[in-house]
Design an enzyme around this catalytic site. Structure first.
Site, PDB file in Angstrom:
ATOM      1  N   GLU A 167       0.912  -1.172   0.134  1.00 31.45           N
ATOM      2  CA  GLU A 167       0.093  -0.083  -0.026  1.00 31.45           C
ATOM      3  C   GLU A 167       0.911   1.375   0.071  1.00 31.45           C
ATOM      4  O   GLU A 167       0.542   2.265  -0.668  1.00 31.45           O
ATOM      5  CB  GLU A 167      -0.880  -0.143   1.270  1.00 31.45           C
ATOM      6  CG  GLU A 167      -2.364   0.767   0.971  1.00 31.45           C
ATOM      7  CD  GLU A 167      -3.288   0.326   1.914  1.00 31.45           C
ATOM      8  OE1 GLU A 167      -4.314  -0.361   1.610  1.00 31.45           O
ATOM      9  OE2 GLU A 167      -3.057   0.819   3.369  1.00 31.45           O
ATOM     10  N   HIS A 222       6.590 -27.058  -0.969  1.00 30.26           N
ATOM     11  CA  HIS A 222       5.765 -27.919  -1.794  1.00 30.26           C
ATOM     12  C   HIS A 222       4.633 -27.369  -2.651  1.00 30.26           C
ATOM     13  O   HIS A 222       3.811 -28.209  -3.106  1.00 30.26           O
ATOM     14  CB  HIS A 222       5.283 -29.026  -0.765  1.00 30.26           C
ATOM     15  CG  HIS A 222       6.554 -29.710  -0.160  1.00 30.26           C
ATOM     16  ND1 HIS A 222       6.925 -30.985  -0.341  1.00 30.26           N
ATOM     17  CD2 HIS A 222       7.205 -29.393   0.831  1.00 30.26           C
ATOM     18  CE1 HIS A 222       7.961 -31.310   0.319  1.00 30.26           C
ATOM     19  NE2 HIS A 222       7.965 -30.074   1.267  1.00 30.26           N
ATOM     20  N   LYS A 240     -14.116   0.895  -3.897  1.00 30.31           N
ATOM     21  CA  LYS A 240     -15.268   1.552  -3.291  1.00 30.31           C
ATOM     22  C   LYS A 240     -16.159   2.146  -3.958  1.00 30.31           C
ATOM     23  O   LYS A 240     -17.456   2.082  -3.731  1.00 30.31           O
ATOM     24  CB  LYS A 240     -14.559   2.457  -1.817  1.00 30.31           C
ATOM     25  CG  LYS A 240     -13.904   1.700  -0.921  1.00 30.31           C
ATOM     26  CD  LYS A 240     -13.306   2.731   0.380  1.00 30.31           C
ATOM     27  CE  LYS A 240     -12.271   2.044   1.061  1.00 30.31           C
ATOM     28  NZ  LYS A 240     -11.800   3.138   2.048  1.00 30.31           N
TER      29      LYS A 240
END
Ligand code: PA5
Length: 447
Positions: free
Chosen positions: A289, A310, A424
């Site tokens: 961010e 793995h 948003k």
């Protein structure tokens, strides 16, 4: 007291020590911008001196404010998202018994999280559980308006009121938010919840050493004094008065930027200790961010080894060569346990008999580092002596400080997050939130 160590010697096959030292001036300039407070985002630098600014008196006030809840509740629900919950989750997870939820010896409340997703099933199942336990809520939102925690808190507070009554629910809810702005501040004032303030000049992802991190951690039994003490120690080591080559945050910032400029676009934070999973989640938010802007930034990824050897191990060993790794190595485990000898030896493990499990883990770590170097993945290593609050405090502050420097080296503002608004806006338009009528019409035409 031992210190966290930073080892960059395993990047020299890819970038030379000279290339890193050539960035010393640039790093120091970025660091100066940070400490002088004259760069972009200069209104959000309160975290920089936070460890030394917090007084023992303030820590004592936090401890005494939460002592009642600590005694009378079995669970603490931390409601928040992003920087408002990841720090507490990272530290709590690193310091809590692996099976705390089933461990009858566990004395402090067990930490749960809500408001960090929009899961209907998640909320339903949480309420089913909360019916059977005594619990408290710490609701955290700097803006006080974030949708995810607001939904979760609305549901949880109703549940708590129904369970223990309005007055007792008021005793069991703590709000951490802005001093004057936002819906959560208004709600806390109106309902009379105890509240703590997130300083104006500290952004969410840099807020672990404010009440955002300290309140939930103190309730759940973490030694917040040691956490802050570790951060204070690291803030001295990262001080701009320290010469470049002795300043771990400056060296880390310079090294990762030199690697980035050489084409290594992805940094993988690697741990060999399962309790560090959420430390990586916190770190990804901090760097992602802060740095991912204007078409730039190192992409922060993470793996938990040896588990992910793995699954992701193949890509890291042989996929596109745009990766470098930063390995967090915990030098000493809390418990010692050896591998037993077996008379039949059908599993052919007797060559490891009487050896510690952690020795195998350490050889997996070392073997992987060397294999990845051979495969073209440079490696930075950060060693911490043990997993405790003091060293975690050092580590968290180290990353914050390095992130501030590194962000300025990239030429972006490390302290805003304008890109977070895009989803948003669309979500509110799709939900037909009042005030988004124009966006609603526009977005519907795209469906
Ligand atoms: O680092 C940040 O600023 C963000 O991750 C915020 O912490 C997150 O979006 C939550 O915001 P708020 O605390 O305002 O609810």
């Amino acid at each position: 007291m031992e210190k966290i160590k930073l080892d960059i010697s395993r990047v020299y096959d890819f970038i030379s020590a000279d290339e890193i030292n050539d960035l010393a001036n640039e790093t120091t300039t970025a660091q100066r911008t940070l400490y002088k407070g004259d760069g972009d985002g200069k209104d959000f630098l309160g975290w920089l001196n936070l460890p030394s600014a917090i007084t023992d008196q303030q820590l004592a006030e936090i401890e005494s404010a939460v002592s009642g809840l600590k005694k009378k509740t079995e669970l603490l629900v931390v409601v928040g998202i992003g920087g408002s919950y990841l720090g507490a989750r990272a530290v709590n997870n690193a310091l809590t018994h692996n099976f705390a939820h089933l461990n009858k010896q566990q004395k402090a409340p067990h930490m749960l999280f809500a408001g960090h997703n929009i899961g209907e099933d998640y909320m339903h199942e949480m309420l089913e559980l909360l019916d059977d336990y005594s619990y408290a809520i710490v609701v955290i939102s700097k803006s006080g308006t974030t949708t995810e925690p607001a939904i979760a808190f609305r549901i949880l507070k109703d549940h708590l009121v129904e369970k223990v009554g309005k007055e007792e629910a008021g005793e069991r809810i703590i709000a951490v938010t802005d001093s004057s702005k936002g819906a959560l501040r208004q709600l806390a004032d109106k309902e009379g919840y105890r509240s703590f303030v997130i300083p104006d000049d500290v952004g969410g992802r840099f807020s672990i050493f404010t009440p955002v991190g300290l309140i939930p951690l103190a309730i759940c039994g973490v030694d917040i004094r040691q956490l802050v003490e570790g951060a204070r120690e690291m803030s001295k080591r990262c001080d701009p008065g320290t010469h470049f080559e002795n300043n771990p945050a400056a060296i880390y910032a310079a090294t990762r930027n030199a690697l980035y400029r050489s084409g290594k676009k992805i940094e993988i934070l690697v741990n060999y200790h399962n309790k560090l999973h959420y430390l990586s989640e916190w770190w990804k938010q901090l760097f992602g961010e802060s740095e991912g802007k204007e078409g730039k930034g190192i992409y922060p990824a993470s793996v938990d080894n040896s588990t992910d050897l793995h699954s992701m191990g193949q890509y890291i060993q042989e996929g596109e060569r745009i990766l470098f790794e930063t390995v967090i190595s915990v030098e000493q485990t809390d418990h010692q346990m050896t591998i037993p000898r077996d008379a039949a030896n059908l599993d052919q493990l007797n060559y490891l008999a009487t050896k510690n499990i952690d020795l195998v883990n350490k050889m997996a770590e070392l073997g992987t580092i060397l294999a990845h170097l051979d495969g073209g993945v440079p490696n930075i290593r950060i060693s911490i002596p043990r997993l405790n609050a003091y060293y975690l405090g050092q580590l968290l502050y180290f990353f914050e400080n390095a992130c501030g420097i590194s962000g300025y080296m990239l030429g972006i503002n490390p302290f805003n997050q304008p890109g977070v608004e895009a989803y948003k806006k669309n979500m509110f338009a799709l939900l037909e939130k009042p005030g988004f009528e124009t966006e609603t019409a526009q977005i519907k035409s795209r469906l």
